[in-house]
Write an enzyme that holds these catalytic residues in place. Structure first.
Site, PDB file in Angstrom:
ATOM      1  N   HIS A   1     -24.633 -20.182  46.753  1.00  0.00           N
ATOM      2  CA  HIS A   1     -23.687 -19.152  46.303  1.00  0.00           C
ATOM      3  C   HIS A   1     -22.382 -19.197  47.093  1.00  0.00           C
ATOM      4  O   HIS A   1     -21.371 -18.677  46.626  1.00  0.00           O
ATOM      5  CB  HIS A   1     -24.297 -17.760  46.481  1.00  0.00           C
ATOM      6  CG  HIS A   1     -25.039 -17.251  45.280  1.00  0.00           C
ATOM      7  ND1 HIS A   1     -24.522 -17.311  44.009  1.00  0.00           N
ATOM      8  CD2 HIS A   1     -26.239 -16.629  45.162  1.00  0.00           C
ATOM      9  CE1 HIS A   1     -25.391 -16.759  43.160  1.00  0.00           C
ATOM     10  NE2 HIS A   1     -26.436 -16.343  43.830  1.00  0.00           N
TER      11      HIS A   1
ATOM     12  N   GLU B   1     -26.599 -13.075  49.011  1.00  0.00           N
ATOM     13  CA  GLU B   1     -25.741 -14.155  49.503  1.00  0.00           C
ATOM     14  C   GLU B   1     -24.491 -13.684  50.240  1.00  0.00           C
ATOM     15  O   GLU B   1     -23.493 -14.405  50.258  1.00  0.00           O
ATOM     16  CB  GLU B   1     -25.323 -15.017  48.312  1.00  0.00           C
ATOM     17  CG  GLU B   1     -24.339 -14.344  47.333  1.00  0.00           C
ATOM     18  CD  GLU B   1     -24.971 -13.716  46.104  1.00  0.00           C
ATOM     19  OE1 GLU B   1     -26.182 -13.384  46.159  1.00  0.00           O
ATOM     20  OE2 GLU B   1     -24.273 -13.544  45.092  1.00  0.00           O
ATOM     21  N   ASN B   2     -24.484 -12.502  50.871  1.00  0.00           N
ATOM     22  CA  ASN B   2     -23.293 -12.023  51.593  1.00  0.00           C
ATOM     23  C   ASN B   2     -22.648 -13.161  52.373  1.00  0.00           C
ATOM     24  O   ASN B   2     -23.332 -13.929  53.053  1.00  0.00           O
ATOM     25  CB  ASN B   2     -23.694 -10.926  52.578  1.00  0.00           C
ATOM     26  CG  ASN B   2     -24.674  -9.947  51.991  1.00  0.00           C
ATOM     27  OD1 ASN B   2     -24.370  -9.276  51.031  1.00  0.00           O
ATOM     28  ND2 ASN B   2     -25.888  -9.912  52.546  1.00  0.00           N
TER      29      ASN B   2
ATOM     30  N   GLU C   1     -29.315 -19.033  47.840  1.00  0.00           N
ATOM     31  CA  GLU C   1     -28.338 -18.134  48.467  1.00  0.00           C
ATOM     32  C   GLU C   1     -27.252 -18.941  49.176  1.00  0.00           C
ATOM     33  O   GLU C   1     -26.089 -18.570  49.151  1.00  0.00           O
ATOM     34  CB  GLU C   1     -29.025 -17.172  49.445  1.00  0.00           C
ATOM     35  CG  GLU C   1     -30.174 -16.356  48.845  1.00  0.00           C
ATOM     36  CD  GLU C   1     -29.812 -15.566  47.599  1.00  0.00           C
ATOM     37  OE1 GLU C   1     -28.631 -15.188  47.451  1.00  0.00           O
ATOM     38  OE2 GLU C   1     -30.705 -15.345  46.756  1.00  0.00           O
TER      39      GLU C   1
ATOM     40  N   ALA D   1     -33.193 -11.876  47.878  1.00  0.00           N
ATOM     41  CA  ALA D   1     -32.269 -12.188  48.962  1.00  0.00           C
ATOM     42  C   ALA D   1     -30.860 -11.972  48.455  1.00  0.00           C
ATOM     43  O   ALA D   1     -30.637 -11.862  47.252  1.00  0.00           O
ATOM     44  CB  ALA D   1     -32.441 -13.631  49.418  1.00  0.00           C
TER      45      ALA D   1
ATOM     46  N   GLU E   1     -24.879 -16.482  38.737  1.00  0.00           N
ATOM     47  CA  GLU E   1     -26.337 -16.603  38.836  1.00  0.00           C
ATOM     48  C   GLU E   1     -26.902 -17.763  38.027  1.00  0.00           C
ATOM     49  O   GLU E   1     -27.724 -18.531  38.528  1.00  0.00           O
ATOM     50  CB  GLU E   1     -27.011 -15.287  38.442  1.00  0.00           C
ATOM     51  CG  GLU E   1     -26.735 -14.145  39.427  1.00  0.00           C
ATOM     52  CD  GLU E   1     -27.066 -14.480  40.879  1.00  0.00           C
ATOM     53  OE1 GLU E   1     -27.831 -15.429  41.131  1.00  0.00           O
ATOM     54  OE2 GLU E   1     -26.547 -13.778  41.775  1.00  0.00           O
TER      55      GLU E   1
HETATM   56 ZN   LIG Z   1     -28.226 -15.475  43.106  1.00  0.00          ZN
END
Ligand SMILES: [Zn+2]
Length: 882
Positions: free
Chosen positions: A307, A270-271, A304, A268, A326
């Site tokens: 983030h 995280e936009n 996500e 996935a 991360e």
């Molecule tokens: Zn990540």
């Protein structure tokens, strides 16, 4: 191929960007093969950098037009190649650059940049995908405010999404097209840009933040799959609440969206405000998803979302700092899961995964520091080391500083660096400042690769009533790092008295043992404890306080004692694992020497005691009953690995456990086979897990009726967890019930791609000689496609990563199959191809015959013409002399 990427990029060469981008106005007209992208960039010279020409990154782009401050730029004033746009003499003041490029989303099989997942248009820009959409200073320390206008045929893409808040939408007059305008007020790096267009259904909800703001929540899925997004929505709301409570972090836009797509290189992304997910980590129903799937969805939705603060609001200065977002965010999602579910069970799962993936990477040719200092292809550094070991470093900070000190450091980090692109040094400096500690030596965790080896010797002096621990640490050499310095190792410990109680830790030198943690800083240290009248048993590295390999002079009696009495649940589990691994390694050696294997009645009775302890939660008992994997044994052996011998030894132990604990296992199976409506909560999942582990061990025992029970469970299960567990058990036995179940499974689920992924993976993992031919045949199955990463991972990935005996066939045919597949895939999707290639990461640890076969295959790939940078990098590092 991006030839400029063949030159290594070095952390030491970092220079701040010469040009900054204040705003980006994108106007994207979606079309299946000719999407037109207009980008209007407001650029300004960076006052903190020397003057330089303007050089923008591209990747396979075609420039249609270029204007500077509204006027077309003459050809002699710029140079455009597919990979670069440069202006030798730009104005030395802010100016506006307008670019038009055309991209072909349908031809984009690399799934980086703008591409189509099925019929849905979507983007993936991390790490360097934005340059496949328009020319841009595509580096994370260039943060800009984006406004995105998307236009498309209404029939083809009724849903149009981008980052931020929706500001405008409507029809394009006189056409069958429509548009939407999204504005993201938060400056962000280009890798967080996203847009989506397509025919999508959605579920909607709302979240009220801690300051009382209402946030609209939307999860977009393939139409008809909406009900399968309910659990993901629930997870999202729980994650948003948890981040407020645990870290004081509140969401900032008016809307948060998740889109599930069927073709995605990663898990996935995280936009900002518009997360894009592999649909595997969104869609779940009791009939199609296992408990493990539900748990993964819970953790990844949270990851996500988290983030938004650790990665988006504060991003990375450069890609060497990847662990900054991360490692920290993995730590945060692990803590979330521990709070939502069971802390000891979650810790056991995390440590199992760390050892299975990161320890193995750290011990092989692909070892690298958590913050690497050089890379050729950044996509190859989305590794267990950066993610999982990165998380362990953050966890150690918390162990060293205590919960309050840790929170103070985090608060300072958010306050100091919000809106910035930061470094690991800046992150650590916040903890040093907030707690007034010197963390200079601690920084070595980011610089030195390899897993520290810690050896502990306990001695007891009855007359003086003292107990002495002599502790030595050593960090093995890794590629490019022959000599290491000692690390700061927080070793949580207890001294357990013969009655099972923890003794107070009183050091002879009067120094305190804060929170029960010894802090090691030197190659060898001695710690003396007083008031210890009887010899205690040391419970070391409690809760796995440091990511180390530990050896201690604990004998089998000590380990059985800890398994029964340790107040630290993790170490109860660890004691059983140590007993089992020791037994398995002895038996592997015996088998290879042609000698009989030994039995360990002590281990079996320790396991029996755990099973009989009804105070323990079922999920914990299930973990305790799960023997070390074949890969675990291979890793602990470290050299001269013979996967067939490991398999045989492990199978014999499974049989022994099934035989010894038969009545107890049958009792568990009966007790836990209740027919209540399915619920994915952790407690129910733990009970199902224990029941299914019991069934699997019963099926491994001699002369059991468990095969028939498994076949019955397969047929009558009302949820995927029980059905999948039953077929997985059947798959290990060459019985006619197995093929019947495999055929039935396909008939039942053929319309459901995520379930068919399970069907491929199940067959790829069968540990028998016929599997390779079966896998090859399955690559020709109509449901298989090299174009879908989930499919490749489920068949080829499962075979190469999960099936130790068949991938590592003595004749080398498993290796040849993998390299053939990688070579076929590389031109289409280099990221997935290079990920498959990492299956060779432990090739040097194999016994000489297999090692030679693996090396020959690696050399065959290395010699292939026109490899991607991604695969070439992995192959050359795998082969390099260290
Ligand atoms: Zn990540």
């Amino acid at each position: 191929m991006r030839t400029d990427q063949d030159q290594p990029v070095r952390l030491a060469d970092y220079q701040p960007p010469s040009w900054l981008v204040e705003t980006v106005d994108l106007d994207v007209a979606l079309h299946p093969t000719e999407t037109r992208v207009r980008a209007k960039l407001r650029l300004k010279p960076n006052p903190a950098a020397p003057a330089a020409p303007l050089a923008l990154d591209g990747d396979g782009l075609t420039l249609r037009s270029i204007k500077l401050n509204g006027a077309p730029l003459a050809a002699e004033n710029y140079a455009a190649t597919p990979d670069r746009l440069s202006i030798a003499q730009p104005p030395r003041r802010p100016f506006v650059l307008e670019l038009e490029t055309v991209v072909d989303p349908t031809a984009n099989t690399a799934l980086s940049g703008l591409y189509r997942a099925g019929d849905t248009y979507c983007t993936q820009c991390e790490a360097e995908g934005f340059r496949r959409i328009t020319y841009f200073p595509d580096r994370p320390d260039v943060m800009a405010v984006y406004t995105t206008r998307i236009e498309a045929e209404k029939s083809e893409a009724p849903v149009l999404l981008a980052n931020g808040n929706l500001t405008e939408a409507g029809d394009v007059a006189g056409t069958t097209r429509h548009y939407a305008v999204w504005r993201d007020p938060f400056p962000k790096p280009s890798y967080l840009f996203a847009l989506v267009g397509g025919v999508l259904g959605h579920v909607a909800d709302e979240f009220v933040t801690m300051s009382g703001r209402k946030v609209a929540l939307r999860i977009y899925v393939e139409p008809g799959r909406e009900s399968r997004a309910d659990f993901a929505m629930d997870a999202l709301k729980r994650a948003m609440r948890w981040d407020e409570e645990a870290f004081g972090r509140e969401y900032d836009l008016n809307i948060f969206m998740i889109v599930a797509v069927s073709a995605f290189n990663m898990g996935a992304m995280e936009n900002k405000g518009l997360n894009i997910f592999n649909d595997k980590y969104v869609l779940a129903s009791p009939e199609t998803a296992t408990d493990e799937d539900y748990a993964n969805i819970d953790g990844i939705i949270a990851h996500e979302y988290f983030h938004n603060w650790t990665g988006n609001r504060i991003t990375c200065r450069d890609w060497f700092q990847l662990c900054l977002k991360e490692g920290l965010t993995v730590f945060r999602d692990q803590e979330y899961t521990a709070d939502q579910r069971s802390r000891p069970v979650e810790r056991i799962s995390d440590v199992r995964a760390l050892r299975a993936h990161q320890f193995v990477e750290d011990a092989g040719p692909l070892a690298h520091p958590v913050r690497p200092e050089v890379y050729r292809e950044i996509n190859n550094f989305y590794t267990p080391t950066v993610y999982e070991k990165g998380a362990e470093i953050v966890r150690m900070l918390k162990v060293l500083l205590g919960a309050d000190g840790f929170r103070k450091g985090m608060d300072l980090y958010f306050a100091r660096h919000d809106g910035q692109a930061a470094t690991v040094e800046q992150f650590i400096a916040c903890f040093a400042k907030a707690t007034d500690r010197d963390l200079a030596q601690f920084m070595r965790w980011y610089r030195q690769a390899g897993t520290p080896e810690v050896a502990v010797t306990l001695s007891h002096d009855a007359k003086a009533a003292t107990c002495t621990l002599e502790i030595a640490q050593m960090l093995p050499a890794t590629p490019g790092q022959p000599v290491k310095e000692p690390q700061v190792i927080p070793l949580a410990l207890g001294l357990v008295a013969p009655d099972g109680r923890d003794l107070p830790l009183r050091r002879a030198d009067g120094r305190a043992v804060e929170r029960g943690v010894l802090v090691l800083t030197r190659p060898a240290e001695t710690f003396v404890f007083t008031n210890v009248p009887q010899r205690p048993v040391a419970s070391l590295n409690r809760g796995f306080s440091a990511p180390i390999r530990l050896t201690a002079n604990l004998n089998a009696d000590d380990l059985r004692f800890l398994a029964a009495h340790d107040s630290d649940a993790f170490n109860r589990w660890q004691a059983l694992q140590t007993l089992a691994v020791t037994l398995l390694i002895d038996n592997v050696k015996a088998l290879r020497a042609g000698q009989p294997m030994r039995q360990d009645a002590g281990f079996l009775s320790a396991l029996g005691a755990i099973v009989a302890d009804t105070a323990l939660e079922p999920a914990f008992v299930a973990r305790a009953l799960t023997l070390p994997t074949e890969a675990d044994v291979a890793r602990e052996l470290g050299r001269d690995v013979d996967p067939d011998a490991i398999f045989a030894a492990r199978n014999a132990l499974r049989t022994a456990v099934g035989d010894a604990l038969g009545p107890a296992l049958r009792d568990i199976y009966r007790r836990l086979s209740v027919s209540a409506p399915y619920s994915p909560d952790a407690e129910s999942a733990g009970r199902r897990n224990l029941k299914n582990v019991a069934l699997d061990l019963l099926a491994a025992s001699s002369g059991s009726a468990a095969i028939a029970i498994a076949a019955r469970q397969y047929a009558s299960a009302d949820n995927m967890t029980d059905r999948m567990a039953a077929i997985a058990t059947l798959s290990l036995h060459p019985v006619r019930e197995r093929q019947a179940a495999i055929d039935d499974f396909y008939r039942r689920y053929q319309v459901d791609p995520l379930v068919i992924d399970k069907w491929f993976a199940l067959q790829a993992a069968i540990p028998e000689a016929a599997t390779l031919d079966r896998v090859k045949e399955l690559t020709r199955h109509p449901a298989f496609s090299l174009g879908n990463p989930n499919r490749v991972r489920s068949l080829v990935g499962a075979f190469a990563m999960m099936n130790q005996t068949q991938f590592n066939r003595a004749d080398g045919a498993g290796y040849a199959f993998l390299t053939d597949t990688v070579l076929a895939l590389d031109g289409r999707n280099p990221q997935v191809a290079s990920r498959m290639m990492t299956a060779f990461k432990s090739w040097r640890a194999l016994e000489p015959g297999r090692r030679g076969k693996a090396e020959a295959e690696l050399r065959r790939v290395a010699a292939a013409p026109s490899l991607s940078t991604d695969v070439r990098d992995i192959v050359e590092r795998s082969l390099a002399d260290t």
